[in-house]
Design a protein around this motif. Structure first.
Motif, PDB file in Angstrom:
ATOM      1  N   TRP A 154      22.279  75.252  47.817  1.00  0.00           N
ATOM      2  CA  TRP A 154      23.170  75.146  46.664  1.00  0.00           C
ATOM      3  C   TRP A 154      24.066  73.923  46.796  1.00  0.00           C
ATOM      4  O   TRP A 154      24.394  73.507  47.916  1.00  0.00           O
ATOM      5  N   PRO A 155      24.499  73.327  45.709  1.00  0.00           N
ATOM      6  CA  PRO A 155      25.451  72.207  45.800  1.00  0.00           C
ATOM      7  C   PRO A 155      26.785  72.673  46.359  1.00  0.00           C
ATOM      8  O   PRO A 155      27.188  73.825  46.169  1.00  0.00           O
ATOM      9  N   ARG A 156      27.455  71.767  47.059  1.00  0.00           N
ATOM     10  CA  ARG A 156      28.763  72.099  47.638  1.00  0.00           C
ATOM     11  C   ARG A 156      29.774  72.290  46.510  1.00  0.00           C
ATOM     12  O   ARG A 156      29.932  71.430  45.642  1.00  0.00           O
ATOM     13  N   PRO A 157      30.499  73.408  46.504  1.00  0.00           N
ATOM     14  CA  PRO A 157      31.403  73.704  45.373  1.00  0.00           C
ATOM     15  C   PRO A 157      32.745  72.984  45.475  1.00  0.00           C
ATOM     16  O   PRO A 157      33.805  73.611  45.550  1.00  0.00           O
ATOM     17  N   ASP A 158      32.702  71.654  45.460  1.00  0.00           N
ATOM     18  CA  ASP A 158      33.950  70.896  45.549  1.00  0.00           C
ATOM     19  C   ASP A 158      34.468  70.566  44.145  1.00  0.00           C
ATOM     20  O   ASP A 158      33.875  70.957  43.133  1.00  0.00           O
ATOM     21  N   ILE A 159      35.569  69.833  44.082  1.00  0.00           N
ATOM     22  CA  ILE A 159      36.214  69.538  42.802  1.00  0.00           C
ATOM     23  C   ILE A 159      35.289  68.719  41.900  1.00  0.00           C
ATOM     24  O   ILE A 159      35.195  68.971  40.687  1.00  0.00           O
ATOM     25  N   LEU A 160      34.600  67.735  42.466  1.00  0.00           N
ATOM     26  CA  LEU A 160      33.700  66.913  41.666  1.00  0.00           C
ATOM     27  C   LEU A 160      32.570  67.756  41.079  1.00  0.00           C
ATOM     28  O   LEU A 160      32.247  67.650  39.886  1.00  0.00           O
ATOM     29  N   ARG A 216      31.442  68.604  37.062  1.00  0.00           N
ATOM     30  CA  ARG A 216      30.088  68.335  36.554  1.00  0.00           C
ATOM     31  C   ARG A 216      29.386  69.623  36.131  1.00  0.00           C
ATOM     32  O   ARG A 216      28.624  69.634  35.156  1.00  0.00           O
ATOM     33  N   ARG A 217      29.645  70.661  36.835  1.00  0.00           N
ATOM     34  CA  ARG A 217      29.047  71.958  36.487  1.00  0.00           C
ATOM     35  C   ARG A 217      29.500  72.376  35.084  1.00  0.00           C
ATOM     36  O   ARG A 217      28.699  72.836  34.264  1.00  0.00           O
ATOM     37  N   ALA A 218      30.777  72.169  34.796  1.00  0.00           N
ATOM     38  CA  ALA A 218      31.290  72.517  33.466  1.00  0.00           C
ATOM     39  C   ALA A 218      30.696  71.606  32.389  1.00  0.00           C
ATOM     40  O   ALA A 218      30.435  72.040  31.266  1.00  0.00           O
ATOM     41  N   HIS A 219      30.437  70.359  32.749  1.00  0.00           N
ATOM     42  CA  HIS A 219      29.941  69.385  31.777  1.00  0.00           C
ATOM     43  C   HIS A 219      28.443  69.545  31.506  1.00  0.00           C
ATOM     44  O   HIS A 219      27.985  69.357  30.376  1.00  0.00           O
ATOM     45  N   PHE A 220      27.684  69.877  32.546  1.00  0.00           N
ATOM     46  CA  PHE A 220      26.218  69.858  32.432  1.00  0.00           C
ATOM     47  C   PHE A 220      25.572  71.236  32.254  1.00  0.00           C
ATOM     48  O   PHE A 220      24.353  71.343  32.344  1.00  0.00           O
ATOM     49  N   GLY A 221      26.358  72.279  32.029  1.00  0.00           N
ATOM     50  CA  GLY A 221      25.687  73.542  31.702  1.00  0.00           C
ATOM     51  C   GLY A 221      25.933  74.705  32.627  1.00  0.00           C
ATOM     52  O   GLY A 221      25.138  75.659  32.627  1.00  0.00           O
ATOM     53  N   MET A 265      43.184  59.003  46.982  1.00  0.00           N
ATOM     54  CA  MET A 265      42.837  59.495  45.658  1.00  0.00           C
ATOM     55  C   MET A 265      41.462  58.948  45.266  1.00  0.00           C
ATOM     56  O   MET A 265      41.153  57.788  45.530  1.00  0.00           O
ATOM     57  N   HIS A 266      40.659  59.801  44.648  1.00  0.00           N
ATOM     58  CA  HIS A 266      39.300  59.424  44.275  1.00  0.00           C
ATOM     59  C   HIS A 266      39.094  59.616  42.778  1.00  0.00           C
ATOM     60  O   HIS A 266      39.625  60.559  42.182  1.00  0.00           O
ATOM     61  N   ARG A 267      38.284  58.715  42.193  1.00  0.00           N
ATOM     62  CA  ARG A 267      37.916  58.844  40.787  1.00  0.00           C
ATOM     63  C   ARG A 267      36.405  58.596  40.652  1.00  0.00           C
ATOM     64  O   ARG A 267      35.906  57.563  41.088  1.00  0.00           O
ATOM     65  N   HIS A 268      35.725  59.577  40.049  1.00  0.00           N
ATOM     66  CA  HIS A 268      34.290  59.438  39.782  1.00  0.00           C
ATOM     67  C   HIS A 268      34.034  59.698  38.304  1.00  0.00           C
ATOM     68  O   HIS A 268      34.760  60.450  37.651  1.00  0.00           O
ATOM     69  N   VAL A 311      36.742  62.388  36.717  1.00  0.00           N
ATOM     70  CA  VAL A 311      37.404  63.458  37.450  1.00  0.00           C
ATOM     71  C   VAL A 311      38.142  62.815  38.623  1.00  0.00           C
ATOM     72  O   VAL A 311      37.600  61.960  39.323  1.00  0.00           O
ATOM     73  N   ASP A 312      39.417  63.176  38.798  1.00  0.00           N
ATOM     74  CA  ASP A 312      40.251  62.656  39.884  1.00  0.00           C
ATOM     75  C   ASP A 312      40.573  63.774  40.864  1.00  0.00           C
ATOM     76  O   ASP A 312      40.695  64.946  40.469  1.00  0.00           O
ATOM     77  N   TRP A 313      40.746  63.410  42.129  1.00  0.00           N
ATOM     78  CA  TRP A 313      41.224  64.389  43.110  1.00  0.00           C
ATOM     79  C   TRP A 313      41.771  63.661  44.336  1.00  0.00           C
ATOM     80  O   TRP A 313      41.537  62.470  44.534  1.00  0.00           O
TER      81      TRP A 313
END
Length: 921
Positions: free
Chosen positions: A837-843, A847-852, A655-658, A638-640
């Protein structure tokens, strides 16, 4: 100066104490004790006025200044005297902590603390007076030089050791600071053979555990069960790429540390190899170091068999210390700080500035440049070309780790070294233990990410070109200085070096932030960053707020894509000569194998590894990130774009990539090549209520799902009676958006428990608002209140103070919870301001979409609650109350708490009554 007149001057030291008032500051008022013995209670503003005027005696000047809300002022800080007389010794940086350290009773109030300060000074000076003559000689030289630079304690120290007047020690000041001349040289040994593959049986693990515990220890069946279970990680593997992976959850109180040390130490001895134990927090590293005294009670034996290993940026660099001393002619005021650092350097066990025997509070007092700044934090080491190479703390740790049987490291070092293809000699450990295994995901996320930011690119330019405009440091010329003699015999290497130095100028130079913010960028990188900044401001809903900003990389603004292409091309012109230089050095190692001496070979190998880690790896990653702009980001990432701010001030942009799942590279680079790996924690599993689901979550969070062979699962429950020892309340009538109500809740709960409370917050602003509102009431109740982001102290120091003061309270952000390990009555109440709750940032969105989806949010919140609750009961007689000030706490998160613990939803008044009653009124 005033002096205590001794009854017998021939036998008694001459104690000289500065003729200044003692100042002790509380939360709402201060106390001053004059040299004449007059004790006065002052308002904080009055105390601030007198402090600026009278140069008081105090403890921890920055913290006192914060409480007085005044700018820094001159003072006699007793902690400086302590650090000089007892270097590398521990004390809490408070009057009570110092009193305890010198053997005095702890003062009960501010009025008692002020005279206690005078007695603390007397005891420290008497200690100096009774030191051996050789030790006094070192003190004399340093104290005289520090006194010439304005150190207020110098006359007192010199008088105590029998030096009077303007003693003739001028010529010895530099000698006193040149501590490297008195350090022992590091010995070299033949390479160690590869370890064997003899397995460890459960019976052997239990027998070793019994030995570690001693003959009089109470038998703990859960600990023995755990030690037996984790021996599976110490069996030889059957197929390449299929390590023996064990996931072991051990409830608090099981004693997992000794539980895994037992089989690990047996394996290390039988197979003559090293087991690497990795932790996430410094606190656990210290705990492990102490526990290993049971394995090696003889310090000399322990120094050979056990090593605490960290990255180079954690150790004092002797060359940096020498350069700082050489610069004293320009700024003699630094003599005081360097004198205290020199005292520590001679006394330290291993030179570790972060978490070792270096007092964290010394950084608060002396500042980062003259403490942590003396480490090699920029990767500028010249290795064997350094005059201090044979006495280097870093090299000593590296060489000892090659021969050790137990190496205690941190997650980050293990992962970064594995990503580079091995440790210092390209060797990989065959056995790992990852304690605090619930942090493997976060550690991997940090280790395997990439950041094309102004700070990172400017750091690379500095590493390559040196500190431009700064000719005061021997390594200010960057890579040219470090490599020029190594490339002199190879035209290909010399040409590549020149190309690197030329190509590096496309990276941001000094003052890049000002140019980017003003819209006047220089060079390809700054132009790219300026356009990234424009896109962030254009897309952010509140770009003028105080917080950091981020936005997606999709749909780049006009000009950004072209700037990315130009920067990617320019980075290619840097990458090629970097590869060429590595290739030329490698060729020289091969061609001249018979002629190169060991030191030259080591320098070339070290330079190649540094080039790979510091330059090639990030440049390659940056080119890949830029190439994907305008296209779809590779599915694994994921980039942002982000703009980082501190207190509303822009500090970095880029720019960040994780990795969406960072355990994938962790599994492939760290776990898969190993023979056996143990990942353990008290909170590995989720508390969803479905055991199989919970184990599946643990396997996802640790990367076990990416391995060919399944992990061995082991779970040993806590022996504690949580239903009897704890209470959990969810307060239903406090509005979490009303800070007056939130603060009132914290105040009443802290008073009900009589202190011993940890307050956790999801935002710094909320922490500060509560601190301001509750400080007066707690001060009236004589309950000390400490706060992260308020007190001007390192978080680790705050935790130490909290641990040492039974009735103190500590406020911190949620991130502080893992650093708090406080057995006993000092931590009996934990209050969380809202569901974490986790911070609702782009990263997190990716991950939320990927892990359920929502289940992923729930898992993270449950694990955070579980970890916070676990701080309360650390030993069998602990009792604790956990309070959540959030009426919106979902029932599905209650699995965070141990089975049998009843969660009560109550009003604040009832929670306060129940808390008071639980602790006996």
């Amino acid at each position: 100066m005033t002096a205590d007149a001794p009854a017998d001057a021939a036998r008694q030291p001459r104690l000289v104490i500065p003729p200044s008032p003692v100042l002790v500051a509380g939360l709402r008022h201060a106390v001053m004790l004059t040299p004449d013995g007059e004790l006065a209670t002052l308002r904080l503003d009055q105390a601030a006025q007198r402090a600026r005027r009278e140069r008081p005696i105090l403890v921890h000047a920055p913290a006192v200044g914060t409480r007085l809300r005044t700018d820094p002022f001159h003072a006699f800080d007793v902690l400086e005297l302590f650090a000089f007389i007892r270097p590398a010794a521990f004390c809490l940086p408070t009057v009570r902590g110092l009193a305890e350290a010198v053997g005095l009773p702890r003062p009960a109030s501010l009025e008692d603390e002020a005279p206690a300060v005078i007695e603390i000074i007397r005891r420290l000076l008497r200690e100096a007076a009774t030191c051996a003559p050789k030790a006094q000689g070192a003190m004399r030289d340093l104290a005289w030089g520090m006194g010439q630079a304005g150190w207020g304690w110098a006359p007192a120290v010199l008088a105590a050791i029998g030096v009077h007047g303007d003693a003739p020690h001028r010529a010895n000041v530099a000698a006193g600071l040149r501590v490297w001349e008195r350090l022992p040289e590091t010995s070299e040994h033949a390479p160690e053979p590869a370890p064997g593959n003899t397995p460890v049986s459960p019976e052997q693990a239990r027998a070793r555990l019994s030995t570690l515990l001693g003959p009089f220890a109470e038998e703990r069946a859960p600990q023995a069960e755990y030690a037996s279970a984790v021996t599976a990680a110490f069996q030889p593997r059957d197929r390449e790429g299929e390590p023996r992976l064990v996931l072991a959850e051990a409830g608090t109180g099981v004693g997992k540390t000794l539980g895994y040390i037992a089989p690990a130490s047996v394996w290390a001895e039988v197979n003559e190899g090293a087991v690497w134990i990795a932790t996430y927090t410094r606190n656990l590293q210290r705990q492990l170091d102490a526990e290993l005294d049971r394995l090696c009670p003889d310090p000399a034996d322990k120094a050979i068999r056990v090593v605490v290993r960290k990255g180079r940026e954690n150790y004092l660099c002797l060359l940096n210390l020498e350069e700082a001393i050489m610069g004293l002619g320009r700024d003699p005021r630094q003599t005081v700080a360097l004198g205290l650092m020199a005292r520590w350097a001679l006394a330290t066990r291993d030179g570790d500035l972060v978490g070792g025997d270096f007092p964290g509070w010394l950084t608060d007092i002396l500042g980062k440049p003259r403490t942590l700044g003396l480490a090699d934090r920029r990767g500028e080491c010249v290795f064997s070309a350094c005059a201090h190479y044979d006495k280097c703390f870093i090299e000593r740790a590296v060489r000892r780790a090659r021969r050790a049987r137990i190496v205690v490291a941190n997650h980050a070092l293990v992962m970064v070294q594995a990503a580079l293809g091995g440790l210092d000699e390209r060797l990989l450990p065959t056995r790992y233990v990852f304690d605090e295994g619930h942090h493997v995901f976060d550690a991997a996320d940090s280790a395997f990410s990439a950041h094309l930011t102004g700070f990172e690119t400017a750091e690379l330019r500095r590493w390559l070109l040196g500190a431009e405009g700064d000719t005061t440091r021997s390594r200010a010329r960057g890579l040219k200085r470090r490599a020029e003699d190594l490339v002199a015999e190879s035209q290909a290497a010399a040409d590549a070096l020149q190309e690197i130095l030329h190509a590096a100028r496309i990276l941001p130079g000094p003052s890049w932030t000002m140019r980017v913010h003003d819209g006047q960028p220089h060079g390809h990188t700054e132009k790219f960053l300026a356009l990234v900044r424009e896109q962030i401001y254009a897309r952010s809903p509140d770009p003028r707020g105080p917080y950091s900003l981020e936005t997606e990389t999709a749909a780049p603004i006009p000009g950004l894509l072209e700037a990315a292409v130009a920067l990617e091309t320019a980075l290619g012109r840097l990458e090629e000569p970097l590869k060429a230089l590595c290739k030329a050095l490698e060729a020289r190692l091969d061609d001249e194998a018979a002629d190169l001496d060991a030191a030259q070979r080591l320098r070339m190998e070290s330079l190649m590894k540094s080039l790979e880690r510091r330059a090639l790896m990030p440049v390659t990653a940056w080119r890949g990130m830029l190439a994907s702009l305008g296209e779809e980001t590779p599915p694994a990432y994921v980039d942002w774009f982000a703009l980082d701010r501190i207190d509303g001030r822009d500090v970095d942009i880029g720019m960040h990539r994780h990795w969406i799942d960072p355990t994938l590279p962790f599994a492939k680079t760290v776990v898969e090549p190993a023979q056996g790996v143990l990942v353990t924690s008290a909170t590995l599993r989720d508390g969803s209520g479905d055991d199989e689901s919970d184990w599946a979550a643990a396997e996802r969070r640790t990367g076990a799902i990416h391995l060919a062979a399944p992990a061995v699962r082991a779970a040993v429950p806590s022996p504690f009676d949580y239903p009897a020892q704890t209470r959990v309340f969810v307060v239903t009538d406090v509005r979490k958006d009303d800070m007056n109500q939130v603060a009132a809740a914290y105040r009443e709960l802290f008073l009900a428990s009589g202190g011993g409370a940890l307050g956790l917050f999801t935002a710094i602003s909320r922490l500060r608002a509560v601190h301001e509102r509750i400080a007066p009431a707690l001060d009236n109740a004589h309950i000390p209140l400490h706060a992260q982001h308020v007190d001007g102290m390192d978080p680790a120091t705050l935790v130490e103070i909290f641990r040492g003061e039974e009735h103190a309270c500590l406020l911190g952000t949620d991130a502080l919870r893992d650093g708090v390990d406080v057995p006993g009555h000092s931590l009996r109440l934990a209050v969380f301001d809202r569901v974490p709750w986790p911070r609702p940032d782009i990263l997190h969105k990716a991950r939320r979409a990927h892990f359920g989806g929502k289940a992923y949010d729930d898992m993270i919140a449950r694990l955070r609650l579980k970890q916070a609750f676990g701080r309360l009961v650390r030993q069998s007689d602990d009792r604790g109350v956990f309070v959540l000030l959030d009426p919106m706490m979902p029932t599905r998160l209650l699995g965070a708490f141990p089975e049998g613990v009843r969660v009560e939803r109550v009003g604040l008044a009832e929670a306060v009554r129940e808390t008071r009653g639980f602790f006996g009124g």
